[in-house]
Scaffold this active site. Structure first.
Site, PDB file in Angstrom:
ATOM      1  N   ASP A 180      28.549  67.668   4.761  1.00 41.00           N
ATOM      2  CA  ASP A 180      27.568  67.184   5.500  1.00 41.00           C
ATOM      3  C   ASP A 180      28.087  67.161   6.938  1.00 41.00           C
ATOM      4  OD1 ASP A 180      25.216  66.155   6.444  1.00 41.00           O
ATOM      5  OD2 ASP A 180      24.876  64.694   4.455  1.00 41.00           O
ATOM      6  N   ASP A 241      16.010  66.372   6.855  1.00 42.55           N
ATOM      7  CA  ASP A 241      15.887  66.086   5.435  1.00 42.55           C
ATOM      8  C   ASP A 241      14.459  66.325   5.023  1.00 42.55           C
ATOM      9  OD1 ASP A 241      18.410  65.370   5.672  1.00 42.55           O
ATOM     10  OD2 ASP A 241      18.382  63.584   4.822  1.00 42.55           O
TER      11      ASP A 241
END
Ligand code: GLA
Length: 474
Positions: A180, A241
């Site tokens: 990430d 997301d």
């Protein structure tokens, strides 16, 4: 150009090469190249985040908290539902799996002892492997993960844990890693994060790498050198997301379309743009919307990571995830991003997406997969109509890219320019096959169509139709 090749005798097909691909005029100069032989077609599997997020309360939610049990039971369910036969093989752990501190002595990452008891992550890997599946896990190229767990940079220091953590992944027999991009300055990410892929390569274990730092760079408006992402990651996120809602799917579609002519150049075998998880089988999408997500992710050759509860999924959602015809479009060896090539925006709003796919016809030109999206969220099903020649020609960049991928694979060869000229001038006819048909193979719609014709398909609101065109040979 300097190249160093490390070949592992354990895995014949797995060739590791650490390639210094580009000398880029940036302060840090050198970018490491990734060619790990993985993700030659978009990876498929399951990922915990969208459905299970960071649920830590195993007393209240014993079946759905982030724990060994969640991943082993999902792996069991993958097998029970025959998902591997459709290509779904990765089971991916996301954030919140570790303790809040590293091991004080070794500095190694430590799985949460309560939620990952009896052997931690490596026991989960062993179990998942015993079922013939692969295990993925999550980290971050900052000093904390997005949910605040230890990550791959040393806090308050210019050092990192890249080698240590890569070796831990090897020791645990991890097959895939999601890196990430929280808690690192986005422009710094492009310079520092590629070294993590080098650390993974050095372990000589084939570990597929998903990166998320390109998304944070895009998000903060930094200019991205996509070849750095392609040289150091097998997949990379580029947008927000995903959420369990149609508006989230639509936003992802719009963002992808806006950037499609850039993305198409870097998207391909081994290196994929990742629009995030499939939320099919959850709470927020209608059946038509689920079909739409599956069809668009397939026409884009996007990774197919579902995030749902396979222990309670409905038959209709499962059937959509197991649609062999769409999966074949997704996994097509030419490996190109399908492009939005036609749009009607009057009182209705329709879009056409086109992807050149195999097989090549007798004149050695690709076939096509087509998705029509009806973006109306009101009214009845409508006849959506686009002139075939126009929408196929709109995929010119994808055809050119397909030629490059075909050449690299040395299996299929064709001349993109010749095929584009033929689309302009010839009167080819195609048979039209319905990719949504619940039959094993795509169903012939018996509506042969010519390049001069309009291709008409009836499409539900907030829904799609997906077809494949195979040339009618003279
Ligand atoms: C970010 C990522 C998500 C997920 C969470 C975990 O938001 O984009 O996919 O990994 O972090 O905290």
């Amino acid at each position: 150009m300097l190249a160093r090749q490390v070949t592992s005798s354990i895995m014949k097909s797995f060739v590791l090469s650490i390639t210094l691909l580009n000398f880029i005029s940036q302060p840090f100069g050198i970018v490491f190249g990734l060619e790990n032989g993985l993700a030659k077609t978009p990876p498929m599997g399951w990922l915990a985040w969208a459905r299970f997020t960071c649920e830590l309360d195993c007393d209240k939610y014993p079946d759905t908290c982030i724990s060994s049990q969640l991943f082993t039971s999902m792996a069991d369910q993958m097998v029970k539902l025959n998902m591997p036969q459709f290509g779904y093989t990765y089971v991916n752990i996301d954030d919140c799996w570790s303790e809040k501190e590293r091991d004080p002595k070794t500095q190694a990452l430590v799985p949460n002892a309560t939620r990952f008891p009896n052997g931690g992550v490596s026991a989960v890997a062993e179990y998942v492997h015993s079922l013939g599946l692969k295990l993925g896990i999550y980290g971050d190229c900052g000093d904390l993960t997005c949910a605040g767990y230890p990550a791959q940079l040393k806090p308050n220091s210019s050092e990192d844990y890249f080698e240590l953590d890569a070796n831990t992944m090897k020791e645990w027999e991890i097959d895939s890693f999601k890196l990430d991009g929280c808690f690192i300055d986005p422009p710094v990410a492009e310079k520092r994060c590629p070294a993590f892929s080098t650390a993974l390569l050095k372990t000589k274990r084939p570990i597929m790498l998903t990166c998320e730092w390109p998304f944070y760079m895009m998000y903060s408006g930094d200019e991205i050198n996509w070849s750095v992402a392609a040289d150091s990651c097998n997949l990379w996120r580029y947008y927000d997301d995903i959420e369990d809602s149609w508006s989230s799917i639509i936003n992802t579609i719009d963002y992808t379309v806006k950037n499609q002519h850039i993305f198409v150049k870097y998207h391909g075998p081994g290196h994929w743009f990742d629009p995030d998880q499939l939320v099919i089988g959850n709470f927020g999408l209608s059946e038509s919307e689920e079909e739409a997500q599956m069809a668009l992710w397939s026409i884009w050759a996007a990774p197919l990571y579902m995030s749902n509860d396979l222990r309670s999924i409905s038959e209709s959602s499962l059937a959509i995830l197991q649609n062999r015809n769409l999966i074949a479009v997704n996994q097509d060896k030419l490996g190109v991003l399908g492009l939005m090539t036609g749009e009607i925006k009057d009182k209705n709003h329709y879009q056409a997406f086109v992807k050149p796919v195999l097989p090549l016809d007798t004149s050695k030109c690709p076939s096509f997969a087509i998705v029509y999206l009806n973006r109306n969220s009101l009214g009845d099903s409508k006849v959506v109509s686009f002139k075939l020649r126009n929408i196929l020609l709109g995929s010119k960049d994808a055809i050119e890219q397909a030629q490059k991928h075909a050449k690299k694979q040395q299996e299929y060869e064709f001349d993109a320019n010749k095929c584009i000229e033929a689309l302009k001038q010839e009167n080819k006819s195609y048979k039209v096959y319905d990719l949504l048909a619940s039959t094993e193979t795509a169903q012939d719609l018996k509506m042969d169509t010519n390049l001069n014709d309009n291709l008409d398909l009836v499409v539900n609101p907030s829904g799609i139709r997906a077809v494949k065109l195979l040339r009618v040979e003279a």
